[in-house]
Design an enzyme around this catalytic site. Sequence first.
Site, PDB file in Angstrom:
ATOM      1  N   ASP A  91       0.756  -1.144   0.021  1.00 53.26           N
ATOM      2  CA  ASP A  91       0.083   0.222  -0.132  1.00 53.26           C
ATOM      3  C   ASP A  91       0.838   1.265   0.236  1.00 53.26           C
ATOM      4  O   ASP A  91       0.240   2.374   0.260  1.00 53.26           O
ATOM      5  CB  ASP A  91      -0.910   0.138   1.049  1.00 53.26           C
ATOM      6  CG  ASP A  91      -2.314  -0.975   0.885  1.00 53.26           C
ATOM      7  OD1 ASP A  91      -2.527  -1.009  -0.171  1.00 53.26           O
ATOM      8  OD2 ASP A  91      -2.936  -1.333   1.899  1.00 53.26           O
ATOM      9  N   ASP A 148      -6.835  -4.864  -3.959  1.00 55.29           N
ATOM     10  CA  ASP A 148      -6.508  -3.415  -3.541  1.00 55.29           C
ATOM     11  C   ASP A 148      -5.319  -3.038  -4.115  1.00 55.29           C
ATOM     12  O   ASP A 148      -5.077  -1.784  -4.440  1.00 55.29           O
ATOM     13  CB  ASP A 148      -6.310  -3.243  -2.117  1.00 55.29           C
ATOM     14  CG  ASP A 148      -7.126  -4.392  -1.192  1.00 55.29           C
ATOM     15  OD1 ASP A 148      -7.591  -5.355  -1.560  1.00 55.29           O
ATOM     16  OD2 ASP A 148      -7.516  -3.877  -0.110  1.00 55.29           O
TER      17      ASP A 148
HETATM   18  N1  GLY Z   1      -7.693  -3.710   2.614  1.00 58.79           N
HETATM   19  C1  GLY Z   1      -7.996  -2.338   2.619  1.00 58.79           C
HETATM   20  C2  GLY Z   1      -9.192  -2.181   2.416  1.00 58.79           C
HETATM   21  O1  GLY Z   1      -9.849  -1.961   3.671  1.00 58.79           O
HETATM   22  O2  GLY Z   1      -9.686  -1.890   1.662  1.00 58.79           O
END
Ligand code: GLY
Length: 368
Positions: A91, A148
């Site tokens: 991320d 994601d």
């Molecule tokens: N895994 C990141 C979210 O909560 O979308």
Amino acid sequence: MAYPAWVDEAWNKSTGKIRRTSERIGASFPHLSIDGRYDDETIDWWTNGFWPGLLWVAYRENGDESLRRIAEECEAKMDKAFLDFYGLHHDVGFMWLLSAVADFRITGNPDSRRRGLLAANLLAGRFNHAGRYIRAWNDDKVGWAIIDSLMNIPLLHWASEETGDPRFSQIARLHADKLLEHFVRPDGSVHHIVEFDPETGEFVQAFGGQGYALGSAWSRGQAWAIHGFVLSYNHTKERRYLDAARRVGHFFIASLPDDSVPPCDFRCPNDGLWIKDATAGSCAASAFLDIAAALPELDGALFRRAAEKMLRSLYENCGAWDSDEEGILTKGTMAYHQERGRNVPIIYGDYFFVEALAKLRGETRSMW
Ligand code: GLY
């Protein structure tokens, strides 16, 4: 393009709230709003780019220097996360695209460019060459990839565009292609998590992740896919990514309930108490506006109409306008099977709502 009157109302209320909240929380790292007050996360938390990102989106339109100063302070504080290192994972795109890269794009700050490139190198270093995927999280999850991550790979495209070195963008394409092959189901819905064999790259199994169950359709995961694929298209102009965004987008629109606010999972038991997730709505709506912009007018109209309908419903049914609540949108949910973070404001829901409003008002510069 003309837009309806409620859009300016929603924009003015949202930016007014950002200004008021900024006076209390300053350069902190909000994630969830509990009892009307945003919390403050640890420095390496994955959502830490969203508050500076929200400040930059507002600043880009209104030039409010106090917002810019707070965004710059957040960005400088986040340098500690680079050194801590262990808390960082797939991320880093969310974290540094919306802070440092946003700063660089708007102000040309050379320190911000350096931070963006450092983050891009960390993300590129997570690439599994045999499997052609960017691994998720840390520790023993060596074979895991998650939907994601598509939102993070624009950092790699930016790094290639910025340096003229195609390696970053090559990794982003290979990863997007791997996800296109293994995550998107025939009906247009997507998995949240897939495990690959880290030595050979072969598919091992899928997981339900933050959704209801294996085979269900976690709504924010669908939104990450739609948004991530259209961003891949925006950077590469490769048609297969736009087609994938449309396909998952059609599934999303067809699954929406009457009020156009997504449930946390499109395939969970409907016992009359559907857990809502406004964050999935704002993230998907913002992506729909990009899809509409990429298509000829008559094809794009479906997505533009869906985006306007969803955003209006979020404004009317989820907006926290009449209270001293710090969050902009209520009814965000982190994960289906988790009490904490259910039906509350979440910073990324606020971010995508404001980003989408800016697009409706005519803003065409991308934060991604
Ligand atoms: N895994 C990141 C979210 O909560 O979308």
